[in-house]
Write a protein that holds these residues in place. Structure first.
Motif, PDB file in Angstrom:
ATOM      1  N   ILE A 107      -3.400  -6.625   5.223  1.00  0.00           N
ATOM      2  CA  ILE A 107      -1.973  -6.144   5.583  1.00  0.00           C
ATOM      3  C   ILE A 107      -1.372  -5.663   4.142  1.00  0.00           C
ATOM      4  N   ALA A 108      -1.553  -6.432   3.188  1.00  0.00           N
ATOM      5  CA  ALA A 108      -1.065  -6.009   1.860  1.00  0.00           C
ATOM      6  C   ALA A 108      -1.782  -4.894   1.384  1.00  0.00           C
ATOM      7  N   ILE A 109      -3.138  -4.544   1.501  1.00  0.00           N
ATOM      8  CA  ILE A 109      -3.625  -3.463   1.119  1.00  0.00           C
ATOM      9  C   ILE A 109      -3.192  -2.334   1.800  1.00  0.00           C
ATOM     10  N   GLY A 149       2.970   2.417   0.745  1.00  0.00           N
ATOM     11  CA  GLY A 149       3.862   2.736  -0.119  1.00  0.00           C
ATOM     12  C   GLY A 149       3.448   3.500  -1.411  1.00  0.00           C
ATOM     13  N   CYS A 150       2.328   3.765  -1.688  1.00  0.00           N
ATOM     14  CA  CYS A 150       1.793   4.631  -2.839  1.00  0.00           C
ATOM     15  C   CYS A 150       1.846   6.005  -2.378  1.00  0.00           C
ATOM     16  N   TYR A 151       1.528   6.271  -1.046  1.00  0.00           N
ATOM     17  CA  TYR A 151       1.451   7.738  -0.438  1.00  0.00           C
ATOM     18  C   TYR A 151       3.097   8.034  -0.444  1.00  0.00           C
TER      19      TYR A 151
END
Length: 104
Positions: free
Chosen positions: A5-7, A13-15
């Motif tokens: 889930i964190a990944i 978020g990065c996208y």
């Protein structure tokens, strides 16, 4: 399962940050303040990372062989030495201080 889930959240978020950067109008990027900030921000971040890696050990402030290596690198930079000489000076001084004093 929490790791995945964190990944996933990190990837989304990065996208999203990348997409927001592409959506910024070109007029904003041409402003002198934004140009100056874009030029100075990487230098400030690198300086902060160097200070944190040199003088911090977890939550404690330390002064050890790494500080001597950083000082040697600073002297080499002031003498306008090439980059590899600066790195070599830092490595040699740090290793020498550790060998002579037993600092880790």
């Amino acid at each position: 399962m929490n790791v995945w889930i964190a990944i996933g959240v990190t990837a989304v978020g990065c996208y999203a940050v990348k997409l927001l950067g592409l959506l910024v109008p070109a007029g904003i990027l041409e402003r002198p303040f934004v140009r100056r900030l874009a030029a100075l921000l990487p230098v400030a971040l690198l300086a902060a990372l160097t200070a944190e890696q040199t003088f911090a050990d977890g939550r404690a402030l330390v002064l050890d062989a790494r500080a001597a290596g950083l000082a040697a690198a600073a002297v080499a930079l002031l003498l306008r030495a090439p980059f590899l000489v600066v790195v070599a000076a830092a490595v040699v001084v740090t290793a020498g201080v550790r060998a002579m004093t037993g600092w880790a």
